[in-house]
Scaffold this active site. Structure first.
Site, mmCIF file in Angstrom:
data_model
loop_
_atom_site.group_PDB
_atom_site.id
_atom_site.type_symbol
_atom_site.label_atom_id
_atom_site.label_comp_id
_atom_site.label_asym_id
_atom_site.label_seq_id
_atom_site.Cartn_x
_atom_site.Cartn_y
_atom_site.Cartn_z
ATOM 1 N N LYS A 197 71.945 40.876 39.245
ATOM 2 C CA LYS A 197 72.995 40.412 38.309
ATOM 3 C C LYS A 197 73.992 41.496 38.570
ATOM 4 C CE LYS A 197 74.179 39.760 33.690
ATOM 5 N NZ LYS A 197 73.628 39.490 31.748
ATOM 6 N N LYS A 249 72.656 36.150 40.170
ATOM 7 C CA LYS A 249 73.889 35.883 39.168
ATOM 8 C C LYS A 249 75.123 36.624 39.516
ATOM 9 C CE LYS A 249 75.021 35.435 34.356
ATOM 10 N NZ LYS A 249 74.467 35.462 32.787
#
Length: 324
Positions: A197, A249
């Site tokens: 992320k 992400k």
């Protein structure tokens, strides 16, 4: 006159032929719909930077959960927007808190007909907006945060979530939460590790969606956009700690990461088409600069082509209609 020996265009000459030889396909079951539920409202509230996306009331959340089942989507990921916040995110593990109540009610409505997923992070619940507990210096205390994550995990599992999405990027979070869940008898609860992320500029609209209180940034725990090898290390650690699924992400700016993770992971790989990716398409389409449907489907197809088996996207309920 010399002619080409090979004619690849033969396989592109009609929609039927192109469909027959397509190497990557989108299917509703590959898609997960992220949703926001806000405490204390009775009607959905529009999110200005994300046209078509709303903060749901509990009633409208249940309606959209029914749509997720009806359209055959893979799942629904729920984010809570509480009325009150504090330094340790007390609402996150409160059984009467907005997120845990939403999980329980959605699970009652859908049962096992779709996958109910919970965002497991403190940022929506803390008054400072960080994903963890702060120490005396104002830095995120990794190990103190793990204790809060474990409490949050137990509350979400008790509420009925099938999958917990650990998105805080704390060291050791998967192993710590897995141990706590197993000790409490929640051995079947699935853990989705947000393993890669990134500290991305593409999260801006999401912060409006969750009424974020963040001042500053999250660069001390989210990934540096410049790094790939470090992300693969994070993936290996999460796999070793027992992650059932791993996440990259954002998605589109990190397709190389999606591909690299898919090549090393022996569990399914997910990717999140985040709020900024959605907002870019919506803004350009509103100006007539691109075709909304084609651009969205092309972006989602590229994420699947890169190796993501599941995609979280705000277009999830649009895709079945477009594909039909």
């Amino acid at each position: 006159m010399s002619f080409p020996v090979e004619r690849p265009r033969r396989l592109r000459q009609s929609p039927a032929l192109r469909r027959l030889v397509a190497e990557t396909r989108l299917h509703p079951a590959d898609l997960i719909l992220p949703v926001f539920v806000r405490e204390g409202i009775h009607q959905p509230q529009p999110i200005g930077s994300m046209p078509g996306v709303v903060q749901h009331s509990m009633d409208s959340l249940l309606d959209v959960a029914r749509e997720v089942v009806a359209e055959g989507l893979g799942g629904i990921m729920i984010f809570g927007v509480p009325r009150d916040k504090d330094a340790v995110g007390s609402g996150a593990d409160d059984p009467d808190g907005i997120l845990n109540q939403a999980l329980a009610q959605v699970r009652d409505v859908v049962g096992d007909d779709t996958v109910v997923m919970a965002d497991l992070c403190l940022d929506e619940f803390t008054d400072h907006g960080h994903c963890g507990v702060l120490d005396d210096r104002g830095a995120v205390d990794n190990d103190a945060t793990l204790e809060r994550y474990a409490a949050m995990a137990l509350a979400q599992a008790d509420a009925g979530a099938h999958v917990l999405g650990l998105s805080g990027m704390m060291d050791g979070q998967i192993g710590y939460v897995r141990e706590a869940l197993d000790a409490a008898g929640h051995v079947d609860t699935v853990l989705l590790a947000y393993a890669a992320k990134y500290a991305s500029a593409f999260y801006g609209p999401f912060r409006e969606a969750v009424d974020s209180s963040l001042v500053g940034d999250r660069k001390t725990y989210q990934q540096d956009p410049a790094n790939l090898t470090e992300s693969l290390r994070e993936v290996r650690l999460d796999l070793a700690e027992g992650a059932d699924l791993v996440m990259v992400k954002p998605a589109l700016p990190y397709l190389d990461v999606v591909r690299a993770v898919a090549e090393v992971s022996d569990v399914p790989v997910s990717a999140y088409q985040v709020s900024g990716e959605y907002a870019q398409i919506e803004a350009a389409a509103a100006h007539g600069w691109i075709e909304r449907e084609r651009a969205a489907l092309e972006a989602l197809t590229s994420i699947r082509r890169a190796g993501a088996q599941q995609v979280l996207t705000y277009y999830a309920l649009d895709v079945p209609r477009w594909l039909s």
